[in-house]
Design an enzyme around this catalytic site. Structure first.
Site, PDB file in Angstrom:
ATOM      1  N   THR A 136      31.117  15.710 -26.398  1.00 58.73           N
ATOM      2  CA  THR A 136      31.993  15.019 -27.341  1.00 58.73           C
ATOM      3  C   THR A 136      32.960  16.059 -27.919  1.00 58.73           C
ATOM      4  O   THR A 136      32.589  17.219 -28.109  1.00 58.73           O
ATOM      5  CB  THR A 136      31.192  14.339 -28.463  1.00 58.73           C
ATOM      6  N   VAL A 160      34.725  16.727 -30.906  1.00 62.11           N
ATOM      7  CA  VAL A 160      34.568  17.429 -32.185  1.00 62.11           C
ATOM      8  C   VAL A 160      33.358  18.357 -32.131  1.00 62.11           C
ATOM      9  O   VAL A 160      33.405  19.498 -32.600  1.00 62.11           O
ATOM     10  CB  VAL A 160      34.458  16.434 -33.356  1.00 62.11           C
ATOM     11  N   CYS A 161      32.271  17.878 -31.536  1.00 62.32           N
ATOM     12  CA  CYS A 161      31.049  18.687 -31.437  1.00 62.32           C
ATOM     13  C   CYS A 161      31.282  19.963 -30.626  1.00 62.32           C
ATOM     14  O   CYS A 161      30.705  21.003 -30.920  1.00 62.32           O
ATOM     15  CB  CYS A 161      29.929  17.891 -30.777  1.00 62.32           C
ATOM     16  N   THR A 162      32.098  19.856 -29.603  1.00 63.26           N
ATOM     17  CA  THR A 162      32.386  21.029 -28.782  1.00 63.26           C
ATOM     18  C   THR A 162      33.034  22.119 -29.633  1.00 63.26           C
ATOM     19  O   THR A 162      32.666  23.297 -29.546  1.00 63.26           O
ATOM     20  CB  THR A 162      33.295  20.631 -27.598  1.00 63.26           C
ATOM     21  N   LEU A 192      30.222  23.502 -32.227  1.00 64.25           N
ATOM     22  CA  LEU A 192      29.199  24.406 -31.689  1.00 64.25           C
ATOM     23  C   LEU A 192      29.803  25.746 -31.296  1.00 64.25           C
ATOM     24  O   LEU A 192      29.176  26.789 -31.468  1.00 64.25           O
ATOM     25  CB  LEU A 192      28.485  23.748 -30.507  1.00 64.25           C
TER      26      LEU A 192
END
Length: 212
Positions: free
Chosen positions: A43, A45-47, A50
């Site tokens: 996804t 935003v998650c990329t 993290l």
């Protein structure tokens, strides 16, 4: 399913991850911990989150904070996703990502909010003290990425106020003046804080950061 509140004991769990099986309490040991969830692998935003978290790892390490992420996908998927994160963010993911396909941990920590999405975790953040109590909970919608500078600021405040009878004012940053605990009388505070106490109001007294 009970809601976790500040001061509650963080529920322990054992789960698979991007680096193999992990038990939360064993992983944290005597350290502080930050556990943050992601709606799903691959996804956008998650990329970015993290990758950013990986770049902040040294800052968390300096504060004796161990990082732990979670997504509802499996460990094999996590490891494929990590390749993308490392490439896109030009970093190296250097902390475990919990695999939570059965949503056991997500349910334990109330990370799934049906009104938002009944199958994906929201962006939850839990900061856990060495005694395993929960000291901070922040819940972001899936559409809003986290501010890691703010998470470090909060940890600085939590660690300072855990050891000194002070609180931190709005927008406080490490090293700035702090608020004397309302439970301490001004005369006592002046004896306790050798750097001085400034009384702005009887209930609002400031003193330099005792650790600076």
């Amino acid at each position: 399913m009970a809601t976790i509140r500040l001061g509650d004991k963080a529920p322990d769990f054992t789960a698979d991850s991007s680096v193999g099986m992990i038990n939360l309490y064993d992983y944290l040991g005597d350290s502080w911990g930050i556990l943050f969830s992601h709606p799903a692998d691959f996804t956008p935003v998650c990329t970015t989150e993290l990758g950013t978290a990986a770049k902040f790892k040294d800052d968390f390490d300096k504060r004796n904070v161990k990082m732990l992420a979670l997504s509802v996908d499996g460990a094999a998927s996590h490891n494929e996703w990590i390749k993308d994160i490392n490439e896109v963010e030009q970093t190296k993911v250097n902390f475990p990502i919990i695999a939570d396909e059965d949503k056991k941990v997500s349910d334990l920590y109330d990370m799934i909010h049906p009104k938002a999405n009944d199958s994906l975790t929201v962006r939850s953040v839990f900061i856990i003290a060495p005694d395993k109590t929960v000291k901070l909970i922040i819940t972001y919608p899936a559409s809003t990425g986290r501010n890691f500078h703010e998470l470090l600021r909060v940890i600085d405040s939590l660690q300072l106020t855990a050891n000194h009878k002070v609180a931190t004012p709005a927008n406080w940053k490490n090293g700035e003046d702090v608020v004397v605990s309302p439970a301490i009388a001004t005369d006592e505070a002046k004896q306790m804080f050798s750097k001085g106490v400034k009384e702005i109001k009887p209930y609002l007294r400031m003193t330099p950061d005792p650790t600076a």
